[in-house]
Design a protein around this motif. Structure first.
Motif, PDB file in Angstrom:
ATOM      1  N   SER A  46       0.858  -1.187   0.000  1.00  0.00           N
ATOM      2  CA  SER A  46       0.000   0.000   0.000  1.00  0.00           C
ATOM      3  C   SER A  46       0.895   1.238   0.000  1.00  0.00           C
ATOM      4  CB  SER A  46      -0.887  -0.015   1.245  1.00  0.00           C
ATOM      5  OG  SER A  46      -1.697   1.119   1.279  1.00  0.00           O
ATOM      6  N   LEU A  47       0.587   2.165  -0.875  1.00  0.00           N
ATOM      7  CA  LEU A  47       1.357   3.408  -0.956  1.00  0.00           C
ATOM      8  C   LEU A  47       0.637   4.493  -0.186  1.00  0.00           C
ATOM      9  CD1 LEU A  47       2.056   3.137  -4.764  1.00  0.00           C
ATOM     10  CD2 LEU A  47       3.587   2.501  -2.918  1.00  0.00           C
ATOM     11  N   HIS A  48       1.410   5.392   0.427  1.00  0.00           N
ATOM     12  CA  HIS A  48       0.828   6.442   1.252  1.00  0.00           C
ATOM     13  C   HIS A  48       1.417   7.795   0.847  1.00  0.00           C
ATOM     14  CE1 HIS A  48       0.487   8.844   5.059  1.00  0.00           C
ATOM     15  NE2 HIS A  48      -0.754   8.497   4.846  1.00  0.00           N
ATOM     16  N   PHE A  49       0.540   8.756   0.622  1.00  0.00           N
ATOM     17  CA  PHE A  49       0.940  10.127   0.337  1.00  0.00           C
ATOM     18  C   PHE A  49       0.291  11.021   1.388  1.00  0.00           C
ATOM     19  CE2 PHE A  49       0.990   7.820  -3.623  1.00  0.00           C
ATOM     20  CZ  PHE A  49       2.156   8.245  -4.246  1.00  0.00           C
ATOM     21  N   GLU A  50       1.027  12.014   1.839  1.00  0.00           N
ATOM     22  CA  GLU A  50       0.508  12.927   2.860  1.00  0.00           C
ATOM     23  C   GLU A  50       0.745  14.365   2.428  1.00  0.00           C
ATOM     24  OE1 GLU A  50       2.284  14.309   6.962  1.00  0.00           O
ATOM     25  OE2 GLU A  50       1.455  12.291   7.142  1.00  0.00           O
ATOM     26  N   ILE A  51      -0.308  15.149   2.528  1.00  0.00           N
ATOM     27  CA  ILE A  51      -0.197  16.585   2.288  1.00  0.00           C
ATOM     28  C   ILE A  51      -0.461  17.244   3.634  1.00  0.00           C
ATOM     29  CG2 ILE A  51      -1.020  18.554   0.953  1.00  0.00           C
ATOM     30  CD1 ILE A  51      -2.188  16.412  -1.015  1.00  0.00           C
TER      31      ILE A  51
END
Length: 160
Positions: A46-51
């Protein structure tokens, strides 16, 4: 004929109008890719991106981006994507289905060696200071998808 003849004001005007239209009204707030090791995307990866701490309030649109190589063996792809605000008051989860090759056998996307694909995901209203979390994983039957080189997210402010 004078080689130093002035440029017609009509040509300058057309150039400026074209430039203005091509700029549009989208502002990139976030654009990031994650490389997939050995072009092998596993189901549990699972890939995770955070802004972190959005600087404006308003509607942001999110676009899923990914790149495929000639090693990708399927005509389509299914990806589960979730976008939520860290404070927990908004969450959108969808399964994104996309045809890598259309019904006439033509490749979708842009590129030569690697094809870049863009799939609109959602529009979400956010407030200044919100933190956006985006999670992505594939939803294909096989555990490992070969030929996926990168997965990315583009988030744009569509109002400013």
């Amino acid at each position: 004929m004078n080689p130093y003849k002035r440029t017609s004001p009509y040509i300058v005007c057309i150039f400026l109008i074209t430039l203005f239209i091509s700029c549009g009204n989208h502002n990139t707030m976030f654009h990031e890719y994650v490389a997939i090791d050995n072009e092998e995307w596993y189901y549990n990866d699972s890939l995770h991106f955070e802004i972190d701490s959005v600087e404006i309030s308003g509607n942001l649109t999110t676009i899923l981006e990914f790149r495929t190589s000639a090693k990708y063996p399927y005509r389509n792809i299914s990806i589960v994507m979730e976008q939520s605000l860290r404070n927990g008051n908004k969450r959108i989860q969808k399964t994104v289905a996309y045809d890598i090759i259309d019904s006439k056998g033509r490749k979708n996307g842009e590129g030569i060696t690697y094809m870049t694909h863009q799939v609109p995901f959602c529009t979400m209203n956010v407030n200044t200071g919100d933190t956006i979390d985006i999670k992505i994983k594939h939803n294909m039957q096989d555990n490992m998808l070969p030929g996926i080189t990168d997965i990315g997210v583009l988030v744009e402010d569509i109002e400013h």
